[in-house]
Design a protein around this motif. Structure first.
Motif, PDB file in Angstrom:
ATOM      1  N   HIS A 145      -0.254  15.208  -5.901  1.00 34.51           N
ATOM      2  CA  HIS A 145       1.428  15.377  -6.283  1.00 34.51           C
ATOM      3  C   HIS A 145       1.450  16.244  -7.524  1.00 34.51           C
ATOM      4  O   HIS A 145       2.351  16.873  -7.534  1.00 34.51           O
ATOM      5  CB  HIS A 145       1.684  13.948  -6.521  1.00 34.51           C
ATOM      6  CG  HIS A 145       2.191  13.323  -5.628  1.00 34.51           C
ATOM      7  ND1 HIS A 145       2.987  13.317  -4.493  1.00 34.51           N
ATOM      8  CD2 HIS A 145       1.404  11.794  -5.145  1.00 34.51           C
ATOM      9  CE1 HIS A 145       3.119  12.504  -3.599  1.00 34.51           C
ATOM     10  NE2 HIS A 145       2.300  11.677  -3.978  1.00 34.51           N
ATOM     11  N   LEU A 173       0.985   4.341  -3.320  1.00 30.11           N
ATOM     12  CA  LEU A 173       0.965   5.796  -2.979  1.00 30.11           C
ATOM     13  C   LEU A 173       2.286   6.535  -3.190  1.00 30.11           C
ATOM     14  O   LEU A 173       2.142   7.610  -3.663  1.00 30.11           O
ATOM     15  CB  LEU A 173       0.833   6.091  -1.409  1.00 30.11           C
ATOM     16  CG  LEU A 173      -0.628   5.468  -0.859  1.00 30.11           C
ATOM     17  CD1 LEU A 173      -0.652   5.895   0.764  1.00 30.11           C
ATOM     18  CD2 LEU A 173      -1.410   6.423  -1.406  1.00 30.11           C
ATOM     19  N   LYS A 231       0.717  -1.260   0.139  1.00 27.76           N
ATOM     20  CA  LYS A 231      -0.067   0.034   0.175  1.00 27.76           C
ATOM     21  C   LYS A 231       1.056   1.154  -0.242  1.00 27.76           C
ATOM     22  O   LYS A 231       0.395   2.238  -0.634  1.00 27.76           O
ATOM     23  CB  LYS A 231      -0.933  -0.163   1.115  1.00 27.76           C
ATOM     24  CG  LYS A 231      -1.858   1.351   1.372  1.00 27.76           C
ATOM     25  CD  LYS A 231      -2.735   1.137   2.543  1.00 27.76           C
ATOM     26  CE  LYS A 231      -3.915   2.452   2.428  1.00 27.76           C
ATOM     27  NZ  LYS A 231      -4.641   2.481   3.638  1.00 27.76           N
ATOM     28  N   TRP A 232       1.768   1.198   1.008  1.00 25.60           N
ATOM     29  CA  TRP A 232       2.912   2.478   0.755  1.00 25.60           C
ATOM     30  C   TRP A 232       3.500   2.748  -0.225  1.00 25.60           C
ATOM     31  O   TRP A 232       3.868   3.837  -0.908  1.00 25.60           O
ATOM     32  CB  TRP A 232       3.993   2.334   1.859  1.00 25.60           C
ATOM     33  CG  TRP A 232       4.705   3.298   2.264  1.00 25.60           C
ATOM     34  CD1 TRP A 232       6.039   3.207   1.997  1.00 25.60           C
ATOM     35  CD2 TRP A 232       4.751   4.638   2.678  1.00 25.60           C
ATOM     36  NE1 TRP A 232       6.731   4.331   2.298  1.00 25.60           N
ATOM     37  CE2 TRP A 232       5.521   5.243   2.707  1.00 25.60           C
ATOM     38  CE3 TRP A 232       3.337   5.457   3.170  1.00 25.60           C
ATOM     39  CZ2 TRP A 232       5.817   6.653   3.264  1.00 25.60           C
ATOM     40  CZ3 TRP A 232       3.529   6.590   3.518  1.00 25.60           C
ATOM     41  CH2 TRP A 232       4.733   7.141   3.557  1.00 25.60           C
ATOM     42  N   ASN A 242      -4.656  11.083  -4.648  1.00 32.93           N
ATOM     43  CA  ASN A 242      -3.370  11.117  -4.308  1.00 32.93           C
ATOM     44  C   ASN A 242      -2.213  11.656  -5.321  1.00 32.93           C
ATOM     45  O   ASN A 242      -1.436  12.459  -5.326  1.00 32.93           O
ATOM     46  CB  ASN A 242      -2.704   9.831  -3.886  1.00 32.93           C
ATOM     47  CG  ASN A 242      -1.375   9.829  -3.261  1.00 32.93           C
ATOM     48  OD1 ASN A 242      -0.244   9.282  -3.968  1.00 32.93           O
ATOM     49  ND2 ASN A 242      -1.053  10.409  -2.033  1.00 32.93           N
ATOM     50  N   THR A 243      -2.407  11.093  -6.594  1.00 34.33           N
ATOM     51  CA  THR A 243      -1.773  11.290  -7.723  1.00 34.33           C
ATOM     52  C   THR A 243      -2.047  12.831  -8.186  1.00 34.33           C
ATOM     53  O   THR A 243      -1.244  13.497  -8.509  1.00 34.33           O
ATOM     54  CB  THR A 243      -2.255  10.479  -8.889  1.00 34.33           C
ATOM     55  OG1 THR A 243      -1.826   9.056  -8.592  1.00 34.33           O
ATOM     56  CG2 THR A 243      -1.182  10.755  -9.979  1.00 34.33           C
ATOM     57  N   GLY A 276      -7.489   6.650  -4.747  1.00 33.30           N
ATOM     58  CA  GLY A 276      -6.067   6.824  -4.721  1.00 33.30           C
ATOM     59  C   GLY A 276      -5.457   7.851  -5.786  1.00 33.30           C
ATOM     60  O   GLY A 276      -4.512   8.268  -5.729  1.00 33.30           O
ATOM     61  N   ASN A 283       2.638   6.844  -7.032  1.00 38.62           N
ATOM     62  CA  ASN A 283       1.776   8.057  -7.932  1.00 38.62           C
ATOM     63  C   ASN A 283       2.712   9.093  -8.014  1.00 38.62           C
ATOM     64  O   ASN A 283       2.228   9.963  -8.951  1.00 38.62           O
ATOM     65  CB  ASN A 283       0.686   8.123  -6.744  1.00 38.62           C
ATOM     66  CG  ASN A 283      -0.470   7.081  -6.902  1.00 38.62           C
ATOM     67  OD1 ASN A 283      -0.372   6.034  -7.438  1.00 38.62           O
ATOM     68  ND2 ASN A 283      -1.284   7.018  -5.768  1.00 38.62           N
ATOM     69  N   ARG A 284       3.541   9.362  -7.214  1.00 38.23           N
ATOM     70  CA  ARG A 284       4.239  10.661  -7.446  1.00 38.23           C
ATOM     71  C   ARG A 284       5.006  10.578  -8.789  1.00 38.23           C
ATOM     72  O   ARG A 284       5.435  11.421  -9.357  1.00 38.23           O
ATOM     73  CB  ARG A 284       5.249  10.942  -6.188  1.00 38.23           C
ATOM     74  CG  ARG A 284       6.661  10.164  -6.149  1.00 38.23           C
ATOM     75  CD  ARG A 284       7.101  10.230  -4.604  1.00 38.23           C
ATOM     76  NE  ARG A 284       8.746   9.890  -4.910  1.00 38.23           N
ATOM     77  CZ  ARG A 284       9.194   8.502  -4.905  1.00 38.23           C
ATOM     78  NH1 ARG A 284       8.162   7.723  -5.200  1.00 38.23           N
ATOM     79  NH2 ARG A 284      10.334   8.186  -5.082  1.00 38.23           N
TER      80      ARG A 284
END
Length: 354
Positions: free
Chosen positions: A292, A262, A258-259, A288-289, A285, A265-266
């Motif tokens: 960023h 995330l 999971k980490w 999250n992208t 999720g 995504n960056r």
């Protein structure tokens, strides 16, 4: 006998030449191996490691670990031109904690095995020192990846220079997939490459739509490039490799977590010129992208959905809370990219049709 990171240089160079395309000098191979070794020691986005390596370079920083230097000893080694006075104590504290994390994993043999595994797989290594490194990743600063492991067409890395990230919900609806198929097909036909994360739902549709029109698409994975995820997309990722490239920050053998998803995504947001969120729930999720992309100052486009659809609640949230642009057509999405002509208005499109 000369060594690289404690290993015979000839053995290291032999393996590295198999994973670093082109003519490489001994210095480039040594730097590449040091970066590969670091990728086995740290988790993606490790800020402390990023700063440490930025200060000393990957080889010297790794040698400090091999020689068991303490944090205070390393800080004293900083060049006089490096300004650490304001936060030297904090950096020393962070570095001490980092050394505690990294040392238990320190094994030059593991790094060599990672390179050998990649070579057997036909994978390659790309570093910031190489010409085809996606330059946008450097905007992540201390959180930038140290290296990328890839499978597919090495030359496809150049496609990041003219690319659009397309992301969205795994639990996509027919509406979201239809919009993705229609717009991404047109975007890919225009010569713009598509970047996404190979997940189920919108990501998969974006990749398939680009491939369907002969376009180029690139996928970032959360684990190693030898562990295609999700497994249901093995065939899709294989197709991506035929004309594009599959990339990962973690070395072969590393499982997606999971980490790591995330942090992956960056890379999607930073490597592209702009990001479009096709469909996203309130806690998707994909947000999250998008975050960023916004943080990096990249243009962010969002496709609106029915106000009654929970699958688009995240998109509407982005439109309300971020400096996102509402996009509904391929031309409006292309307008997000630098150097692209502005999208035609409804009246202009009508006039053109006449």
């Amino acid at each position: 006998m000369t060594t690289i990171c404690g290993l015979p240089s000839l053995a290291v160079e032999e393996h590295m030449r198999q994973v670093m395309p082109g003519e490489m000098t001994q210095e480039q191979l040594a730097t590449g191996f040091a970066r590969a070794a670091w990728s086995t020691l740290i988790e993606p986005g490790d800020r402390v490691a990023g700063r440490f390596i930025g200060l000393f370079g990957p080889e010297r920083a790794l040698q400090f670990l091999i020689d068991h230097f303490r944090a205070d000893e390393i800080v004293k080694e900083c060049d006089e031109s490096v300004e650490l006075e304001s936060d030297a104590a904090q950096f020393e504290e962070d570095l001490a904690e980092g050394i505690t994390r990294w040392l238990p994993k320190l094994n030059s043999g593991d790094a060599l095995n990672a390179v050998a595994h990649a070579a057997k797989l036909g994978a390659f290594l790309v570093t910031p020192e190489q010409e085809l490194w996606p330059a946008g990743l450097n905007d992540l600063g201390m959180h930038a990846p140290l290296v990328l492991w890839g499978r597919g067409q090495y030359s496809a890395l150049r496609s990041f220079e003219n690319s659009l990230a397309v992301v969205g919900a795994r639990a996509s609806t027919g509406y979201g997939e239809h919009v993705t198929m229609e717009t991404v097909s047109a975007i890919a036909e225009s010569g713009v490459s598509i970047v996404s994360g190979a997940a189920y739902g919108i990501d998969g549709m974006a990749h398939r739509s680009a491939l369907a029109v002969g376009g180029t698409t690139m996928a970032f994975l959360a684990g190693g490039v030898d562990r295609f995820y999700p497994s249901g997309h093995d065939a899709l990722l294989g197709r991506i490799m035929e004309s594009g490239v599959v990339l990962a920050e973690a070395p072969c053998g590393y499982a997606p977590t999971k980490w790591r998803f995330l942090l992956r995504n960056r890379l999607i947001a930073a490597s592209s010129q702009a990001t479009v969120v096709m469909e996203a729930g309130w806690r998707s999720g994909s947000l999250n992208t998008a975050n960023h992309a916004a943080t990096l100052g990249r243009p962010l486009g969002v496709v609106p959905g029915p106000v009654t659809s929970a699958a688009s609640a995240g998109c509407h949230r982005l439109l309300r809370e971020y400096d996102a642009v509402c996009v509904t057509t391929a031309s409006e999405m292309l307008e997000l990219l630098p150097g692209q002509p502005p999208a035609l208005s409804e009246s202009e499109r009508a006039e053109t049709a006449e």
